[in-house]
Write an enzyme that holds these catalytic residues in place. Structure first.
Site, PDB file in Angstrom:
ATOM      1  N   CYS A 265       0.851  -1.198   0.000  1.00  0.00           N
ATOM      2  CA  CYS A 265       0.000   0.000   0.000  1.00  0.00           C
ATOM      3  C   CYS A 265       0.880   1.239   0.000  1.00  0.00           C
ATOM      4  O   CYS A 265       1.561   1.530   0.988  1.00  0.00           O
ATOM      5  CB  CYS A 265      -0.905   0.007   1.230  1.00  0.00           C
ATOM      6  SG  CYS A 265      -2.111  -1.328   1.252  1.00  0.00           S
TER       7      CYS A 265
ATOM      8  N   ALA B  33      15.093 -16.019   3.522  1.00  0.00           N
ATOM      9  CA  ALA B  33      13.789 -16.206   4.173  1.00  0.00           C
ATOM     10  C   ALA B  33      13.384 -17.672   4.276  1.00  0.00           C
ATOM     11  O   ALA B  33      12.567 -18.036   5.126  1.00  0.00           O
ATOM     12  CB  ALA B  33      12.715 -15.432   3.410  1.00  0.00           C
TER      13      ALA B  33
ATOM     14  N   ARG C 237      -2.170   6.374  -9.080  1.00  0.00           N
ATOM     15  CA  ARG C 237      -1.998   6.894 -10.431  1.00  0.00           C
ATOM     16  C   ARG C 237      -1.075   5.964 -11.213  1.00  0.00           C
ATOM     17  O   ARG C 237      -0.365   5.146 -10.634  1.00  0.00           O
ATOM     18  CB  ARG C 237      -1.413   8.305 -10.405  1.00  0.00           C
ATOM     19  CG  ARG C 237      -0.076   8.410  -9.691  1.00  0.00           C
ATOM     20  CD  ARG C 237       0.398   9.843  -9.603  1.00  0.00           C
ATOM     21  NE  ARG C 237       1.601   9.986  -8.811  1.00  0.00           N
ATOM     22  CZ  ARG C 237       2.840   9.794  -9.262  1.00  0.00           C
ATOM     23  NH1 ARG C 237       3.024   9.434 -10.535  1.00  0.00           N
ATOM     24  NH2 ARG C 237       3.890   9.946  -8.488  1.00  0.00           N
TER      25      ARG C 237
ATOM     26  N   LYS D  66      10.338   9.502  16.180  1.00  0.00           N
ATOM     27  CA  LYS D  66      11.357   8.443  16.174  1.00  0.00           C
ATOM     28  C   LYS D  66      11.924   8.215  17.566  1.00  0.00           C
ATOM     29  O   LYS D  66      12.148   7.071  17.978  1.00  0.00           O
ATOM     30  CB  LYS D  66      12.463   8.808  15.185  1.00  0.00           C
ATOM     31  CG  LYS D  66      11.983   8.894  13.743  1.00  0.00           C
ATOM     32  CD  LYS D  66      13.030   9.525  12.840  1.00  0.00           C
ATOM     33  CE  LYS D  66      12.531   9.670  11.413  1.00  0.00           C
ATOM     34  NZ  LYS D  66      13.488  10.395  10.543  1.00  0.00           N
TER      35      LYS D  66
END
Length: 434
Positions: free
Chosen positions: A9, A33, A46, A203
């Site tokens: 996203c 992994a 867009r 942060k």
């Protein structure tokens, strides 16, 4: 094992970097992994013809990603608060793991997000939310887990560091360098979050929670920006043997935890003083390991994507692990977080740099030093510059003092008829790896 499917996203700078890194290093990532990782669905607002989206489903609605039953890991890179919060919470309720680079979201809503994640037995990974490509969260949460962390201090906003570097190296003023930072894309059109310390405070809130095992408390993080620093402050600091940096500092004290972001004078021999441009660096002091330094790119497409993809790999490695045996979100087990108080800024003790404009006449300096003495403030160094005009600058470096006392003293100094305008003040810290 079947591939892990990622829903992405946000396809801006970091999103595009994440897409490119996952595609370019697919084989190496799979080897690390233990199974293949593929981007299966992307939310995009867009057309981006320059990106390779072959074989990837797309949607214009971010919630489609959170609700898609095929997605294992949702990567949130849209930024902001409200939409990102709804997206992440929906994904968690749907049993999806989440990776995010959104420091504002974690600093403000992290406590709720982590509670929901525990309830739904999923992970929320956020390495990219602090210091871009520097793996500082993993270092504190895992590499330094044997230590009692005593303090964390760092340059955690590249825009502010770029501005201060240009001011020091070229003698430029703040407004001039800010315009260049905006032109170069280092600062937004509205630079408030960067130059007023809000980004760094987000942060630092995260780093403080990780270091000390306390809930996230952004609202208690003292925040001060760099917009009032003048070129002469940079010059005078150097004359005294210091460099000005915009630091985030989290420190454990007998009274509780300090969480503060502000311009800071640090000795020029300190390694943080040599961190220039848009680079970030974080120092961590542990009781067993001593001081350690983490340095690198604090932003940018692929440096930040490096941290995002590392989180995706971590989540993939633990997909089959017992949720109760995963690394805790905030480094400490959630039912063992501490209720250490966050110290009010008036109770914090540091040394100070003061600059003031005074009338060139006998007795003015004596009045100022008497006010400081009455407040229990000792002077470390003093510079008085001859200007040949009616007013001249006086620069004072103090020894360690309680901030509340300093505030009272400054208020009294500003009431003197012979002191012109406001007193400029910055805190002084001595940080070193020695």
């Amino acid at each position: 094992m079947k591939p892990v499917k990622v829903g992405l996203c946000g396809l801006g700078t970091v999103g595009a970097g994440t897409l490119n890194v996952l595609k370019r290093n697919a084989e190496e990532i799979s080897r690390r992994a233990g199974r293949q990782i593929v981007i299966d669905l992307v939310s995009i607002r867009r057309s981006r013809p320059e990106l390779d989206l072959a074989g990837i489903r797309t949607t214009t609605d971010i919630m489609d990603v959170a609700n898609d039953p095929d997605i294992d890991i949702l990567v949130e890179l849209i930024g902001g608060y409200d939409n990102a919060y709804e997206l992440v919470m929906t994904a968690i309720r749907n049993g999806k793991h989440v990776v995010t680079a959104n420091k504002a979201l974690i600093a403000v809503h992290g406590n709720e997000i982590f509670a929901a994640a525990r309830e739904n037995k999923v992970m929320v990974a956020f390495e990219a939310s602090v210091a871009g490509g520097i793996p500082i969260i993993k270092a504190i949460r895992e590499g330094l887990s044997a230590n009692t962390i005593q303090w964390v201090a760092g340059i955690i906003n590249g825009t502010g560091n770029f501005i201060l570097t240009e001011m020091r190296e070229k003698g430029r003023d703040f407004a001039d360098v800010l315009k260049e930072a905006q032109a170069l894309g280092y600062a937004e059109a509205d630079p408030t979050f960067d130059v007023e310390g809000i980004d760094a405070a987000h942060k630092l809130t995260i780093l403080g929670s990780l270091a000390f095992g306390i809930p996230l408390q952004f609202e208690r993080t003292f925040t001060e920006g760099i917009s009032r620093i003048a070129p002469e402050d940079v010059t005078y600091a150097e004359a005294l043997g210091y460099t000005i940096k915009h630091l985030g500092i989290a420190r454990r004290t007998v009274n509780g935890v300090e969480l503060r972001v502000h311009p800071t004078l640090i000795p020029t021999k300190c390694l943080l003083a040599a961190v220039n441009g848009v680079k970030n660096a974080v120092m961590v002091q542990g009781d067993a390991v001593g001081p350690t330094l983490y340095y690198g790119a604090g932003a940018g497409a692929e440096p930040t994507a490096s941290a995002v993809v590392a989180d995706i790999i971590d989540v993939t490695r633990t997909l089959t692990a017992d949720p109760n045996n995963r690394v805790p979100h905030l480094a400490f087990q959630p039912d063992h977080l501490s209720d250490l108080p966050v110290v009010q800024v008036d109770e914090i003790e540091t040394a100070y740099y003061l600059r003031m404009q005074v009338k060139e006449k006998p007795g003015v300096l004596a009045q100022i030093t008497r006010i400081l003495s009455d407040a229990g403030i000792s002077i470390e160094a003093l510079l008085q510059k001859e200007h040949g005009t009616a007013n001249a600058p006086v620069i004072i470096l103090t020894k360690q003092v309680r901030e509340g006392n300093m505030n009272q003293a400054i208020a009294a100094i500003e009431q003197l008829d012979d002191v012109q305008g406001q007193v400029t003040r910055m805190r002084v810290e001595h940080l070193d790896l020695a």
